[in-house]
Design a protein around this motif. Structure first.
Motif, PDB file in Angstrom:
ATOM      1  N   ALA A 439       0.845  -1.204   0.000  1.00  0.00           N
ATOM      2  CA  ALA A 439       0.000   0.000   0.000  1.00  0.00           C
ATOM      3  C   ALA A 439       0.878   1.251   0.000  1.00  0.00           C
ATOM      4  CB  ALA A 439      -0.916  -0.006   1.223  1.00  0.00           C
ATOM      5  N   ASP A 440       1.998   1.217   0.720  1.00  0.00           N
ATOM      6  CA  ASP A 440       2.884   2.394   0.748  1.00  0.00           C
ATOM      7  C   ASP A 440       3.516   2.634  -0.627  1.00  0.00           C
ATOM      8  OD1 ASP A 440       2.415   3.068   3.351  1.00  0.00           O
ATOM      9  OD2 ASP A 440       4.040   1.821   4.143  1.00  0.00           O
ATOM     10  N   GLU A 441       3.901   1.572  -1.292  1.00  0.00           N
ATOM     11  CA  GLU A 441       4.484   1.729  -2.637  1.00  0.00           C
ATOM     12  C   GLU A 441       3.451   2.324  -3.596  1.00  0.00           C
ATOM     13  OE1 GLU A 441       7.705  -1.634  -3.684  1.00  0.00           O
ATOM     14  OE2 GLU A 441       5.811  -2.455  -3.013  1.00  0.00           O
ATOM     15  N   LEU A 444       3.021   5.984  -2.977  1.00  0.00           N
ATOM     16  CA  LEU A 444       4.129   6.783  -3.521  1.00  0.00           C
ATOM     17  C   LEU A 444       3.987   6.941  -5.043  1.00  0.00           C
ATOM     18  CD1 LEU A 444       6.722   8.354  -3.110  1.00  0.00           C
ATOM     19  CD2 LEU A 444       7.981   6.201  -3.070  1.00  0.00           C
ATOM     20  N   MET A 445       3.524   5.886  -5.710  1.00  0.00           N
ATOM     21  CA  MET A 445       3.274   6.001  -7.162  1.00  0.00           C
ATOM     22  C   MET A 445       2.211   7.067  -7.413  1.00  0.00           C
ATOM     23  SD  MET A 445       3.166   2.127  -8.673  1.00  0.00           S
ATOM     24  CE  MET A 445       4.153   0.809  -7.981  1.00  0.00           C
ATOM     25  N   GLN A 446       1.161   7.071  -6.586  1.00  0.00           N
ATOM     26  CA  GLN A 446       0.090   8.074  -6.771  1.00  0.00           C
ATOM     27  C   GLN A 446       0.622   9.488  -6.526  1.00  0.00           C
ATOM     28  OE1 GLN A 446      -2.492   6.154  -3.925  1.00  0.00           O
ATOM     29  NE2 GLN A 446      -3.903   5.442  -5.527  1.00  0.00           N
ATOM     30  N   THR A 447       1.543   9.625  -5.548  1.00  0.00           N
ATOM     31  CA  THR A 447       2.133  10.937  -5.257  1.00  0.00           C
ATOM     32  C   THR A 447       2.944  11.427  -6.452  1.00  0.00           C
ATOM     33  OG1 THR A 447       2.250  10.333  -2.936  1.00  0.00           O
ATOM     34  CG2 THR A 447       3.622  12.180  -3.620  1.00  0.00           C
ATOM     35  N   PRO A 466      -5.847   7.621  -9.481  1.00  0.00           N
ATOM     36  CA  PRO A 466      -5.412   8.671  -8.558  1.00  0.00           C
ATOM     37  C   PRO A 466      -5.841   8.319  -7.128  1.00  0.00           C
ATOM     38  CG  PRO A 466      -6.663   9.594 -10.395  1.00  0.00           C
ATOM     39  CD  PRO A 466      -6.782   8.112 -10.489  1.00  0.00           C
ATOM     40  N   ALA A 467      -5.148   8.906  -6.138  1.00  0.00           N
ATOM     41  CA  ALA A 467      -5.460   8.602  -4.732  1.00  0.00           C
ATOM     42  C   ALA A 467      -6.904   8.968  -4.455  1.00  0.00           C
ATOM     43  CB  ALA A 467      -4.543   9.404  -3.833  1.00  0.00           C
TER      44      ALA A 467
END
Ligand code: FAD
Length: 467
Positions: A439-441, A444-447, A466-467
Motif C-alpha cells: 500500500a505504501d508503494e 508513492l506512485m500516486q504521489t 489517482p489517490a
C-alpha cells in the motif's frame, strides 16, 4: 465526448500545433487498426502525429489547457492494454519521430527518436559492427519509446539486462508540455536524482518519451544456438547453472518450453518441424555469443559433453547455419499457436527459479480444482525467472476470466513472485497490483503521478488510479 464546438476548437488547436495533415479524425481514423492484433478501427477524438519534441510539447499544451486526456501510441505491440483508447481520447502517435540521430561506434551509443522501430535500430547497429541487444518477438513493430515505457525484457535479459539497463539518457515531455531533457551520454553520471528512471517502465503515465540515448555493445563474432531435451525441472535448473558457469559470461539466452508448448509449435498446422522427439517433459533453447568462433564452438561442445555426462540432458541439436538458428527461434516465437487450445488468457509472471516448480504446481492444482478441462501452456525466459502461461479453462461465461487470473496470481504471494515480469500493468493487471506492491508503494506512485500530471491526463487509469 466533446460538443461539436469543443471538437472543432480542439482539432483547430491541434492542427495549429502540428499542421492539418498530421491530425487524423473522423473517416481518416477508420483506416487505422486499434492494435497489433486488432481488427477493430481506432476510436478517438483525434490522432496526432508530431515530428519533433517541440510539436509534442505544443500538442500537450493544447490538451492540458482543455483537460483533454491523451493516450500515447508506439508500435501497439504492448500486451497489457496500455494503449487502448476511447472516442473521448486524443491519441499521440510517435510514428513520425523515427530518426536515428547518431550512432557512434567509439562511444558505443545511439541517439534516437522515440518512434524508431526496434528492428531498425538493431539493423543500423549491426551495419556498424555493433549490437543493440534488446530483442523480442514484436521487434518489427515495437518502438524504442514503447520499449522504454514498458521497460521491455525479451530474449537476452540474462546477459544484457532489461531495457532500463540499456538507457543512458532520455527526453520526455510532461503533461503540461514542459520538456525534460535528460539526454545523458555517459555511463557514469552521479549528479543527483536519476530522472530518466521516472519514465522507464512508467507506461506513459508520467510523460511522453520523445528521444533517448541507448547503450550499444560490440557485435559478437560468433553465435551458437542449441536446443536440448530434458527429463525434469531439477535438471533444467542444473543445466542452466552448468552452461552459465562453463560459457564464461557468453550465455545470452536460456528459453524453456514445457512439453505442451513444444508439441503445439511443432505439430501441424504449425509450420515448424520438431528438431527433437516430442516426448520429453522440458526443452531448452540456449544461445551464446562470443568473440572467437573456433574457441567458442569448442567451449560450447565441451559444456554440452559435460551436461550429457552428468545426465542433465537427454538429446540435443546445435544449429549449423543461420537458417537452422532462425528455425529454432521461429518455434519459440510462434506464440500464436496457443490459441489452438481454445479461448484463454496469457500471463507473464516472475518467480525465483528455486521456487518455480512449486509455484507452477500450485497454479495447476488451483486450475484443476475449478476447471477440470483446463490447459495451461507453459514457456518462458527461464534464465530470468520469467514464466509465460496461456490458460484455456475449457469453459466460457461470467466470472471465468477472473477465476483463472486469481488462480495464477494469488499463489504468487506465497512465493514472493511478481504479477508482471516484463509486460507491465497497463489496464489488464491493475486490479492485481496490490499482490505485488505494498500500500505504501502504491501511495508513492500516486504521489509521483499527482506531482507530474495533476489533472490525470497522460494515459489515465493505467497502472494506478489517482489517490
Ligand atoms: C509477438 C510479440 C512478442 C513480444 N515479446 C515480448 C518480450 O519478449 N518481452 C517484452 O517485454 N515484451 C514483449 N512483447 C510486448 C511488446 O512488444 C513490448 O511491451 C514493447 O515494448 C511495446 O512497444 P510498442 O512500441 O509496441 O508500445 P505500445 O504497445 O504502443 O505501447 C505500450 C505502452 O507504452 C506507452 N508508450 C508507447 N510509446 C510511448 C512513448 N514514446 N512515451 C510514453 N509512453 C509510450 C503506451 O501508451 C502503452 O502504455 C511482445 C509483443 C508481441 C506482439
Amino acid at each position: 465526448m466533446g460538443s461539436v464546438a469543443e471538437d472543432t476548437d480542439l482539432i483547430a488547436a491541434l492542427q495549429a500545433a502540428v499542421g492539418a495533415d498530421q491530425v487524423l479524425h473522423g473517416e481518416r481514423l477508420a483506416e487505422r487498426p486499434a492494435g497489433f492484433w486488432s481488427r477493430h478501427a481506432l476510436q478517438a477524438r483525434a490522432l496526432v502525429r508530431p515530428a519533433t519534441t517541440e510539436e509534442v510539447s505544443a500538442i500537450l499544451k493544447v490538451c492540458h489547457q482543455r483537460r483533454q486526456p491523451v493516450i500515447t501510441h508506439g508500435g501497439l505491440t504492448g500486451l497489457v492494454g496500455g494503449a487502448i483508447c476511447s472516442a473521448d481520447d486524443v491519441v499521440l502517435s510517435l510514428e513520425r519521430m523515427n530518426q536515428i540521430e547518431e550512432l557512434d561506434p567509439v562511444d558505443r551509443l545511439a541517439r534516437v527518436q522515440a518512434g524508431v522501430i526496434l528492428q531498425q535500430l538493431q539493423e543500423a547497429a549491426d551495419a556498424q559492427d555493433l549490437l543493440f541487444p534488446l530483442d523480442l518477438g514484436g521487434r518489427g513493430s515495437a518502438t524504442i519509446g514503447g520499449n522504454i515505457s514498458t521497460n521491455a525484457g525479451g530474449n537476452r535479459v540474462i546477459r544484457y539486462g532489461m531495457t532500463r539497463d540499456l538507457v543512458l539518457g532520455l527526453e520526455a515531455v510532461l503533461a503540461d508540455g514542459t520538456v525534460v531533457s535528460s539526454m545523458n551520454q555517459m555511463i557514469k553520471n552521479n549528479t543527483g536524482y536519476d530522472l530518466k528512471q521516472l519514465f522507464i517502465g512508467a507506461e506513459g503515465t508520467l510523460g511522453v518519451v520523445t528521444r533517448a540515448v541507448v547503450k550499444l555493445s560490440e557485435k559478437p563474432r560468433s553465435q551458437q544456438t542449441l536446443f536440448v531435451a530434458l527429463n525434469s525441472f531439477a535438471e533444467v535448473k542444473q543445466f542452466l547453472k552448468l552452461m552459465d558457469a562453463r560459457l564464461g559470461g557468453a550465455l545470452s539466452a536460456f528459453e524453456v518450453m514445457w512439453q505442451n508448448f513444444y508439441r503445439l509449435v511443432t505439430t501441424e498446422p504449425a509450420t515448424n518441424q520438431a528438431p527433437l522427439s516430442q516426448n520429453y517433459p522440458f526443452y531448452a533453447l540456449v544461445e551464446s555469443m562470443g568473440g572467437d568462433p573456433e574457441a567458442d564452438q569448442a567451449r560450447l561442445e565441451a559444456a554440452l559433453a559435460d551436461a550429457y555426462e552428468a545426465g542433465l540432458i537427454q538429446d540435443a541439436v546445435v544449429a549449423q547455419s543461420e537458417a537452422q538458428r532462425s528455425a529454432l527461434w521461429a518455434m519459440r516465437d510462434d506464440v500464436r499457436q496457443m490459441g489452438r487450445v481454445g479461448p484463454g488468457s496469457s500471463f507473464d509472471v516472475s518467480v525465483r527459479l528455486s521456487r518455480m516448480e512449486d509455484y507452477v504446481n500450485a497454479v495447476n492444482a488451483r486450475l484443476a480444482a475449478r476447471f477440470p478441462d483446463f490447459t495451461n501452456i507453459i514457456f518462458g525466459h527461464l534464465g530470468d525467472g520469467n514464466l509465460h502461461f496461456y490458460v484455456a479453462p475449457g469453459q466460457t461465461g461470467d466470472g471465468i476470466k477472473e477465476a483463472v487470473e486469481r488462480a495464477v496470481y494469488e499463489p504468487l504471494a506465497d512465493y514472493d513472485g511478481s504479477i508482471s515480469a516484463e509486460h507491465g500493468i497497463g489496464l489488464s493487471k491493475k486490479a492485481y497490483l496490490s499482490l505485488s506492491r505494498s500500500a505504501d508503494e502504491i501511495r508513492l506512485m500516486q504521489t509521483l503521478k499527482q506531482a507530474l500530471d495533476p489533472h490525470n491526463l497522460l494515459n489515465p487509469g493505467r497502472i494506478i488510479d489517482p489517490a
